[in-house]
Design a protein around this motif. Structure first.
Motif, PDB file in Angstrom:
ATOM      1  N   ASP A  79       8.111  -3.206   4.979  1.00 40.39           N
ATOM      2  CA  ASP A  79       7.826  -2.047   4.118  1.00 40.39           C
ATOM      3  C   ASP A  79       7.556  -2.492   2.683  1.00 40.39           C
ATOM      4  O   ASP A  79       6.674  -1.950   2.007  1.00 40.39           O
ATOM      5  N   LYS A 113       4.083  -3.762   2.507  1.00 39.58           N
ATOM      6  CA  LYS A 113       3.084  -2.682   2.435  1.00 39.58           C
ATOM      7  C   LYS A 113       2.922  -2.196   1.001  1.00 39.58           C
ATOM      8  O   LYS A 113       1.807  -1.946   0.525  1.00 39.58           O
ATOM      9  N   ASP A 114       4.048  -2.056   0.304  1.00 42.46           N
ATOM     10  CA  ASP A 114       3.975  -1.659  -1.103  1.00 42.46           C
ATOM     11  C   ASP A 114       3.279  -2.730  -1.938  1.00 42.46           C
ATOM     12  O   ASP A 114       2.488  -2.412  -2.843  1.00 42.46           O
TER      13      ASP A 114
END
Length: 435
Positions: free
Chosen positions: A129, A132-133
């Protein structure tokens, strides 16, 4: 050029060491902003550590601005380097990782066996995650990961993320290098050690002192060397010499499996697992960090098993930024350095550090006596990564049972079920797929 560095897991007890490392390198690493990021559960620790970091910077007189936030995306915007030092589920999760396997006669450990599997299962989705950022907010940043299990996490990022500027770090080679220099009674800077293998499954493959090969001399004297978090039986010098490479302290779990398990079970029965001792140390450290008169890293931090992780991260960041071309031990894509692993798999290996990243030093084949074990652990890492990403119970069962510290269908199944239930809060993908 000024730098922005983001540390995710900023409330970690290791953060003062990281800040100390940046302060002493400020002349070559002009950091303008250091963002310390944590989650809601770590808010109190983030404020305590963050305030200490600000005092340290003020005392040193360097113009590094410290920002504290629970907003990861705000922090990541335009970052040059992102470091990760997380513990999903905090130390209470580690206690479960150690105690549940031990209750069934299996080794419970933070990065090895059943415990290592579950730390990976909890951590990998969070790291992905973050990636992804990063892809959106700082696509050119370097991700420097020293969240354990570092090798498995780096493997997951390499396989399942478009972030390719990723490097994993561990303090074990640093400790081993120091121990080897002590054996030789030599200045560490004059001792060149080449490492190859996997994270917590790494070997020193050669040692040179002032250009002379002294590997056999070290092999014949490698006995008591260990780490703060690993104790136990001394190495049999005859065995190590015949092995042909210098094992890390973590190899005790494999080459002294019976002895280390017996010791761990005894501590478990006495309510003295490593996790519980670390919790006590953490509490003591944070009480020290609260002292407004404290403006430097306390000595007690060096007793933590991961001491010098953070300094290694600072050194690595500086070498990339300054294109130093020095040699450091990192977790990176193998690229043929170890012929016993696939070229696109992540290895822990000595590498030349440049502005374009690590260039692994070619080692070739490991001795046959250790090659199979290294390949088995890599197969476990790959299976664990796939399980973490998919939330597939059967893939997790595969990873559990092929790990040599489990190697039991019956108990592997039982421990898998108990750990899944114990960590249910942090493993939503497993329970979504089983509805």
């Amino acid at each position: 050029m000024s730098l922005k560095i983001v540390t995710i897991g900023g409330g970690s007890s290791y953060t003062p060491e990281l800040v100390e490392g940046f302060i002493k390198r400020y002349h070559e690493l002009p950091i303008e902003e250091l963002w310390l990021v944590d989650c809601e559960a770590g808010k109190e620790k983030l404020e305590i550590v963050g305030n200490l970091a600000k005092r340290m910077v003020e005392k040193a007189g360097v113009p590094i601005k410290i920002f504290l936030t629970l907003n990861r995306r705000e922090a990541l915007k335009g970052a040059d380097f992102v470091t990760t030092q997380m513990r999903v589920g905090l130390l209470d999760a580690r206690v479960k990782d150690e105690r549940i396997p031990l209750s069934h006669g299996l080794l419970g450990q933070e990065t090895n066996g059943a415990g290592g599997l579950f730390k990976g299962l909890r951590t990998i989705p969070v790291i992905l995650d973050i990636c992804k950022d990063m892809e959106e907010l700082c696509p050119n940043a370097w991700l420097i990961n020293f969240t354990n299990p570092a090798g498995m996490v780096t493997e997951a990022v390499n396989r399942y993320s478009s972030i390719k500027r990723v490097i994993g770090l561990c303090n074990v080679p640093i400790d081993m290098h120091t121990a080897i220099a002590n054996i030789l009674n030599a200045d560490k800077s004059k001792v060149k050690v080449t490492f190859g293998g996997l994270n917590h499954m790494v070997f020193a493959t050669s040692v040179f002192l002032d250009g002379e090969d002294v590997t056999s001399q070290v092999l014949s004297k490698w006995g008591k060397q260990s780490m703060n978090n690993i104790t136990g039986t001394e190495w049999n010098n005859a065995f190590v010499k015949e092995l042909g490479v210098i094992p890390s302290p973590y190899q005790r779990y494999y080459f002294m499996a019976k002895e280390t398990l017996e010791e761990a079970v005894k501590k478990y029965e006495e309510n003295g697992t490593r996790a519980e001792k670390v919790k006590e140390m953490e509490e003591e450290l944070f009480e020290m960090y609260k002292d407004t008169e404290l403006k430097e890293k306390p000595k007690l931090l060096e007793k933590r098993g991961g001491a010098y992780y953070s300094d290694a991260a600072c050194s690595l960041i500086s070498s990339i930024y300054n294109d130093k071309g020095d040699i450091q031990v990192v977790n990176t894509v193998n690229r043929g350095a170890l012929s016993d692993l696939d070229p696109d798999e992540v290895a822990e290996v000595s590498a030349v550090i440049t502005k374009e990243g690590p260039i692994p030093i070619t080692i070739g084949k490991l001795p046959k006596a250790v090659k199979g074990l290294v390949q088995q652990i890599k197969s476990f890492e790959v299976a664990a990564c796939e399980a973490a990403v998919t939330g597939d119970y059967n893939k997790a069962l595969l990873a559990m049972i092929i790990n040599p510290l489990v190697a039991s269908q019956r108990y592997g199944n039982i421990v898998l079920d108990e750990l899944l239930e114990a960590h249910k809060e942090y493993l939503p993908n497993f329970f979504e797929t089983r509805k």
